[in-house]
Design an enzyme around this catalytic site. Structure first.
Site, mmCIF file in Angstrom:
data_model
loop_
_atom_site.group_PDB
_atom_site.id
_atom_site.type_symbol
_atom_site.label_atom_id
_atom_site.label_comp_id
_atom_site.label_asym_id
_atom_site.label_seq_id
_atom_site.Cartn_x
_atom_site.Cartn_y
_atom_site.Cartn_z
ATOM 1 N N VAL A 30 -20.193 -15.236 0.118
ATOM 2 C CA VAL A 30 -20.458 -15.470 -1.304
ATOM 3 C C VAL A 30 -21.884 -15.018 -1.674
ATOM 4 O O VAL A 30 -22.126 -14.552 -2.796
ATOM 5 C CB VAL A 30 -20.175 -16.955 -1.659
ATOM 6 C CG1 VAL A 30 -21.205 -17.906 -1.100
ATOM 7 C CG2 VAL A 30 -20.027 -17.125 -3.160
ATOM 8 N N ASP A 31 -22.796 -15.119 -0.746
ATOM 9 C CA ASP A 31 -24.186 -14.690 -0.954
ATOM 10 C C ASP A 31 -24.225 -13.190 -1.302
ATOM 11 O O ASP A 31 -24.842 -12.782 -2.306
ATOM 12 C CB ASP A 31 -24.964 -14.982 0.342
ATOM 13 C CG ASP A 31 -26.457 -14.887 0.197
ATOM 14 O OD1 ASP A 31 -26.940 -14.674 -0.925
ATOM 15 O OD2 ASP A 31 -27.150 -15.034 1.221
#
Ligand code: ADP
Length: 164
Positions: A30-31
Site C-alpha cells: 500500500v505504501d
C-alpha cells in the site's frame, strides 16, 4: 466505522493512512501505491520527517491524491506475537486517530496495517483495529473507514465490526 473493499488511494476522505516503513521513504504494498498515486512531492515532504518509529504516526499532505492528508504509521513486523506486536499495532491506530483530531479532520481511512509484507495474521490484526478504533470513537467522533484490499479481508473485518 465501516469496512469497504477498495483501493485506498482512490478515496475522498480527509486522510488516508499509509502502512509505511520506518524510513518513510516508500516501499511496496500500500505504501508504494500511495506514493505512486500522490506523486513525487510526497516523498520530498517525507524526507523532511526523518523517519518514524514503530507504533508512531506522522502526517503529510496528500498531493495528487483525493485525500487531503496522508498519515504515515509504522506497524510492527509479526514475530510470533511475543514482541509487543499487539500493543504496537494498537498504538498505530491510536496515534493516527490522535493526529486526525489534532488537525481537525473528520474522515480517515485505514488499510489493514502490518497484514501484508509485515505478516501480521489478519484476524488478530482486524480485532485490534476494530476494538482500538471503537474505543477511541467513544470519546472523539470521526468517520472511520477500514479499506480492505480483498474480499477475504473484508469478511474478517465485517465479522469484527458485528461484535462491536
Ligand atoms: P505492511 O508492510 O504493513 O504489512 P502492506 O502494504 O504489505 O503493509 O499490506 C498492508 C495491507 O494493505 C494488506 O492487506 C494489503 O493487501 C493492503 N493493500 C495493498 N495495496 C492496497 C491499496 N492500494 N489499498 C488498500 N489496501 C492495500
Amino acid at each position: 466505522m465501516k469496512a469497504i473493499l477498495g483501493d485506498i488511494t482512490t478515496l475522498s476522505v480527509d486522510a488516508i493512512v499509509n502502512a509505511a516503513n520506518s524510513s518513510l521513504l516508500g516501499g511496496g504494498g500500500v505504501d508504494g501505491a500511495i506514493h505512486r498515486a500522490a506523486g513525487p512531492d510526497l516523498v520530498h515532504e517525507c524526507r523532511l520527517l526523518h523517519g518514524c518509529k514503530t507504533g508512531e504516526a506522522k502526517i503529510t499532505g496528500g498531493y495528487r491524491l483525493r485525500a487531503k492528508f496522508v498519515i504515515h504509521t509504522v506497524g510492527p513486523v509479526w514475530n510470533g506475537g511475543h514482541k509487543r506486536e499487539a500493543e504496537l499495532l494498537a498504538s498505530c491506530y491510536r496515534r493516527s486517530l490522535e493526529l486526525a483530531v489534532e488537525h481537525s479532520l473528520e474522515s480517515i481511512a485505514f488499510p489493514a496495517i502490518s497484514t501484508g509484507i509485515y505478516g501480521y495474521p489478519v484476524a488478530e490484526a482486524a480485532s485490534i483495529a476494530v476494538s482500538t478504533v471503537g474505543d477511541f470513537l467513544k470519546v472523539r467522533p470521526l468517520e472511520v473507514i477500514f479499506c480492505c484490499f480483498s474480499g477475504k479481508d473484508l469478511a474478517v473485518y465485517q465479522a469484527e465490526l458485528a461484535k462491536e
